[in-house]
Scaffold this active site. Sequence first.
Site, PDB file in Angstrom:
ATOM      1  N   HIS A 103       0.827  -1.220   0.000  1.00 41.84           N
ATOM      2  CA  HIS A 103       0.000   0.000   0.000  1.00 41.84           C
ATOM      3  C   HIS A 103       0.851   1.257   0.000  1.00 41.84           C
ATOM      4  O   HIS A 103       2.034   1.244   0.340  1.00 41.84           O
ATOM      5  CB  HIS A 103      -0.911   0.027   1.235  1.00 41.84           C
ATOM      6  CG  HIS A 103      -0.176   0.190   2.532  1.00 41.84           C
ATOM      7  ND1 HIS A 103       0.576  -0.807   3.089  1.00 41.84           N
ATOM      8  CD2 HIS A 103      -0.064   1.251   3.376  1.00 41.84           C
ATOM      9  CE1 HIS A 103       1.115  -0.387   4.216  1.00 41.84           C
ATOM     10  NE2 HIS A 103       0.758   0.875   4.405  1.00 41.84           N
ATOM     11  N   ASP A 105       0.299   4.884   2.002  1.00 42.11           N
ATOM     12  CA  ASP A 105      -0.517   5.280   3.152  1.00 42.11           C
ATOM     13  C   ASP A 105      -1.704   6.126   2.679  1.00 42.11           C
ATOM     14  O   ASP A 105      -1.529   7.106   1.931  1.00 42.11           O
ATOM     15  CB  ASP A 105       0.325   6.059   4.175  1.00 42.11           C
ATOM     16  CG  ASP A 105       1.376   5.165   4.824  1.00 42.11           C
ATOM     17  OD1 ASP A 105       1.116   3.960   4.989  1.00 42.11           O
ATOM     18  OD2 ASP A 105       2.465   5.679   5.162  1.00 42.11           O
ATOM     19  N   HIS A 251       4.659   0.026   0.416  1.00 45.52           N
ATOM     20  CA  HIS A 251       5.345  -0.785   1.414  1.00 45.52           C
ATOM     21  C   HIS A 251       4.438  -1.866   1.966  1.00 45.52           C
ATOM     22  O   HIS A 251       3.207  -1.789   1.837  1.00 45.52           O
ATOM     23  CB  HIS A 251       5.935   0.077   2.529  1.00 45.52           C
ATOM     24  CG  HIS A 251       4.956   0.963   3.234  1.00 45.52           C
ATOM     25  ND1 HIS A 251       4.430   2.104   2.684  1.00 45.52           N
ATOM     26  CD2 HIS A 251       4.386   0.860   4.457  1.00 45.52           C
ATOM     27  CE1 HIS A 251       3.611   2.679   3.533  1.00 45.52           C
ATOM     28  NE2 HIS A 251       3.543   1.937   4.623  1.00 45.52           N
ATOM     29  N   ARG A 266       4.603   6.550  14.204  1.00 48.71           N
ATOM     30  CA  ARG A 266       4.789   7.138  12.872  1.00 48.71           C
ATOM     31  C   ARG A 266       4.296   8.573  12.888  1.00 48.71           C
ATOM     32  O   ARG A 266       3.206   8.840  13.393  1.00 48.71           O
ATOM     33  CB  ARG A 266       3.983   6.310  11.879  1.00 48.71           C
ATOM     34  CG  ARG A 266       4.304   6.561  10.439  1.00 48.71           C
ATOM     35  CD  ARG A 266       3.440   5.692   9.548  1.00 48.71           C
ATOM     36  NE  ARG A 266       2.201   6.361   9.228  1.00 48.71           N
ATOM     37  CZ  ARG A 266       1.144   5.776   8.650  1.00 48.71           C
ATOM     38  NH1 ARG A 266       1.189   4.491   8.339  1.00 48.71           N
ATOM     39  NH2 ARG A 266       0.066   6.465   8.388  1.00 48.71           N
TER      40      ARG A 266
END
Length: 280
Positions: A103, A105, A251, A266
């Site tokens: 994907h 993000d 990723h 994150r």
Amino acid sequence: MTVPPEISITPLTPAIGAEVHGVDLGELDDATIRQIREAFLAHHVLVFRDQSLDRDQHKAIGRLFGDLHIHPSKRTLGAKGDPEIFTVKTDENSVHNNGGRWHMDVSCEEMPPLGSMLLLTEAPPFGGDTLFANMHLAYETLSDPIKELLIKLTARHDGLQDLRWYGVEPKPGQTYPAHSHPVVVRHAETGRPLLFVNEAFTSHIEGLSGAESDALLKMLFTHISGSPSLQCRVRWEPGTLTFWDNRCTQHLAVWDYAPHIRRGERVTIAAATAPAAFGS
Ligand code: SIN
């Protein structure tokens, strides 16, 4: 005049990713920031080891690259916690790991994020790597007839599709983003073309029959996941911070370490513009 030390950069693969040595992200000067920006555009994924950062420092480093992004789970679903921090945690009770499919993000947003900086605070003794793939190369390595077909198309990116993969359903009255984007996008800074569809969020290609869209997306997803020469693999330790360009990479976080725990935070950087079609 003091000449700032050059940072040293070791590519992870010819396609994508680099380890950056000689940088304490808590003590950045202008010259180092400039070198990080250049390396970010050149390698798309940067790995910094042995970083000791508190949350405010982590956010301040993110803000060097733009405003901080707030995840839609916090914005519209009422998830608790610091809105500017996205927590990643998988333990022996987890049913899914975050980011366990290829994907970008939240590509379901009108302006998907510029990038993310994930700092791992707890890592399993082995395993728990993250795979990254270069979407410029994913596009460039397709045949010319397929490139010509894709360049005219748009695709729908549906956040609910991703949410449901985690077994989450919005409550009545709650909404979750869905947007259409060109299938071939121009990178906002370098202008390079890139493939902008991903397995987690892209529900269908617009204007095609269901069967045509499914077949085309399956071919593209297999091209991304099945081409190791487009990819790198980041090995984590506590204190590793990885900064990826969410506009031109995908990723996948590998979950191969149960019953061990993997935990991190994150900070995500908002984009200033929506993805624009290459050739527009
Ligand atoms: C994510 O998708 O942002 C999580 C990546 C990771 O945990 O390695």
